[in-house]
Scaffold this motif. Structure first.
Motif, PDB file in Angstrom:
ATOM      1  N   LYS A 120      44.472  36.705  51.454  1.00  0.00           N
ATOM      2  CA  LYS A 120      43.813  35.418  51.697  1.00  0.00           C
ATOM      3  C   LYS A 120      42.457  35.319  51.011  1.00  0.00           C
ATOM      4  O   LYS A 120      41.996  34.215  50.700  1.00  0.00           O
ATOM      5  CB  LYS A 120      43.674  35.194  53.209  1.00  0.00           C
ATOM      6  N   ASN A 121      41.797  36.454  50.780  1.00  0.00           N
ATOM      7  CA  ASN A 121      40.511  36.392  50.093  1.00  0.00           C
ATOM      8  C   ASN A 121      40.682  35.909  48.657  1.00  0.00           C
ATOM      9  O   ASN A 121      39.806  35.259  48.093  1.00  0.00           O
ATOM     10  CB  ASN A 121      39.822  37.755  50.116  1.00  0.00           C
ATOM     11  N   LYS A 122      41.834  36.201  48.052  1.00  0.00           N
ATOM     12  CA  LYS A 122      42.094  35.720  46.694  1.00  0.00           C
ATOM     13  C   LYS A 122      42.417  34.231  46.707  1.00  0.00           C
ATOM     14  O   LYS A 122      42.104  33.506  45.765  1.00  0.00           O
ATOM     15  CB  LYS A 122      43.259  36.501  46.074  1.00  0.00           C
ATOM     16  N   ARG A 123      43.054  33.764  47.760  1.00  0.00           N
ATOM     17  CA  ARG A 123      43.325  32.324  47.878  1.00  0.00           C
ATOM     18  C   ARG A 123      42.014  31.541  47.901  1.00  0.00           C
ATOM     19  O   ARG A 123      41.893  30.477  47.277  1.00  0.00           O
ATOM     20  CB  ARG A 123      44.126  32.043  49.149  1.00  0.00           C
TER      21      ARG A 123
ATOM     22  N   CYS B 237      30.901  41.005  34.559  1.00  0.00           N
ATOM     23  CA  CYS B 237      30.324  39.664  34.503  1.00  0.00           C
ATOM     24  C   CYS B 237      31.253  38.583  35.046  1.00  0.00           C
ATOM     25  O   CYS B 237      30.779  37.523  35.460  1.00  0.00           O
ATOM     26  CB  CYS B 237      29.964  39.310  33.062  1.00  0.00           C
ATOM     27  N   HIS B 238      32.553  38.819  35.045  1.00  0.00           N
ATOM     28  CA  HIS B 238      33.513  37.776  35.411  1.00  0.00           C
ATOM     29  C   HIS B 238      34.235  38.099  36.721  1.00  0.00           C
ATOM     30  O   HIS B 238      34.431  39.266  37.062  1.00  0.00           O
ATOM     31  CB  HIS B 238      34.561  37.615  34.306  1.00  0.00           C
ATOM     32  N   GLU B 239      34.614  37.036  37.434  1.00  0.00           N
ATOM     33  CA  GLU B 239      35.445  37.142  38.634  1.00  0.00           C
ATOM     34  C   GLU B 239      36.830  36.602  38.279  1.00  0.00           C
ATOM     35  O   GLU B 239      37.013  35.382  38.207  1.00  0.00           O
ATOM     36  CB  GLU B 239      34.837  36.340  39.784  1.00  0.00           C
ATOM     37  N   PRO B 240      37.796  37.440  38.015  1.00  0.00           N
ATOM     38  CA  PRO B 240      39.077  36.968  37.464  1.00  0.00           C
ATOM     39  C   PRO B 240      39.860  36.029  38.375  1.00  0.00           C
ATOM     40  O   PRO B 240      40.654  35.232  37.895  1.00  0.00           O
ATOM     41  CB  PRO B 240      39.850  38.263  37.220  1.00  0.00           C
ATOM     42  N   HIS B 241      39.633  36.080  39.683  1.00  0.00           N
ATOM     43  CA  HIS B 241      40.424  35.242  40.590  1.00  0.00           C
ATOM     44  C   HIS B 241      39.798  33.876  40.842  1.00  0.00           C
ATOM     45  O   HIS B 241      40.407  33.036  41.501  1.00  0.00           O
ATOM     46  CB  HIS B 241      40.637  35.973  41.924  1.00  0.00           C
ATOM     47  N   GLY B 242      38.593  33.669  40.297  1.00  0.00           N
ATOM     48  CA  GLY B 242      37.965  32.363  40.453  1.00  0.00           C
ATOM     49  C   GLY B 242      36.523  32.464  40.900  1.00  0.00           C
ATOM     50  O   GLY B 242      36.139  33.406  41.604  1.00  0.00           O
TER      51      GLY B 242
END
Length: 315
Positions: free
Chosen positions: A176-179, A246-251
């Protein structure tokens, strides 16, 4: 008085539970089941048999190049002769009861994960399932039937036999944290159906961290972002180490799914080099790093530069 009555009822309830716990389990039958073939299952379980034939397993059964021998209901549920005999309604002496017949069949959804998975791993032990035992799902006692449905799959084409219409929808039921991250600003077109979680992850296990389909995060990212691969004459250390520096791939809420808004992202490392360490030392906040692309207004080649004068990623 009322308190004493409550205590007495509680003690009585505990005593009743103790008696139930001490009650011995019914003895297991010493009958040996035999294979009778899936055709006989069709008499009572016609809908389930038809669903099986329409799914990936049923279609694979028709292709001898995929399955060398005939499979069917008993491949997963075990020999059904005792069950069939019990359901025939015979009242002959020594005939198995219906309870005994049903107990003789294996029902993966009612078994512990390790036991339930044995039926699946009997066939699915190579390819994407090769690292299953080393994967996070196996270590967390996740059963195959928690994600897959042999008789009632919902995925298009019934190939993966999923319990949801898409892989991502299935994964996000637990993760759910990725959602929540994807609801911000998705890096990948997952919500549009252009990609799914399994585009990057192998849920059945992987030797890489986070069950990635590549040895490292960067190697996975470079499959799509080849222009960031290099090699470069001047390399930016955190970039070469891990794209997730540097990036958050899931959003993320920032452009290009950056972990923080620029220039604050850059200032996590560059706090006292070549420029003042803070942007807040002037009342008017006049700085070329507070508009447009911030630090990358000048340092445009932040992923690396091949220019002889590109030490500071200016070109």
């Amino acid at each position: 008085m009322k308190r004493g009555l409550t205590l007495l009822l509680a003690v009585s309830a505990l005593a009743g539970l103790a008696v139930l716990a001490a009650k011995p389990a019914p003895p297991k039958s010493d009958r040996v089941g035999k294979f009778v073939g899936s055709e006989i299952c069709d008499d009572c379980h016609g809908a389930a048999v038809q669903q099986f034939k329409a799914g990936g397993h049923g279609r694979a059964e028709k292709d001898s190049a995929l399955v060398g021998q005939k499979i069917g209901c008993e491949t997963c549920h075990g020999p059904a002769s005792i069950h069939v005999e019990a359901e025939s309604g015979s009242d002959a002496a020594g005939a198995p009861t219906k309870e005994e017949g049903r107990a003789s069949l294996l029902v993966p959804s009612k078994l512990p994960a390790a036991e339930a998975n044995k039926a699946c791993l009997g066939c699915h032990k190579t390819g994407q399932q090769f690292y299953w035992k080393q994967g996070f799902h196996a270590q967390a006692d996740v059963a195959c039937v928690q994600c897959h449905s042999i008789h009632s799959p919902k995925d298009a084409g019934r190939v993966a036999l999923l319990k949801q219409a898409s892989t991502s929808e299935l994964c996000l039921q637990c993760h759910k944290n990725k959602r929540a991250r994807m609801a911000r600003s998705g890096h990948m077109p997952i919500t549009e159906g252009g990609m799914t979680c399994v585009s990057c992850h192998n849920p059945h296990g992987s030797p890489a961290p986070h069950q990635l389909k590549a040895n490292t995060v960067n190697e996975l990212c470079y499959k799509c972002h080849a222009d960031k691969r290099g090699p470069f004459l001047w390399e930016h250390a955190p970039v070469r180490e891990n794209c997730m520096s540097c990036h958050e791939p899931h959003g993320a809420n920032n452009e290009k799914v950056l972990a923080e808004k620029r220039p604050y992202l850059c200032q996590r490392c560059h706090i006292a080099t070549r420029h003042p360490s803070t942007l807040y030392d002037k009342p008017d906040l006049v700085s070329n790093r507070l508009f447009n692309r911030s630090c990358s207004n000048c340092h445009s080649q932040v992923h690396g530069s091949n220019h002889p004068a590109g030490k500071f990623f200016l070109r």
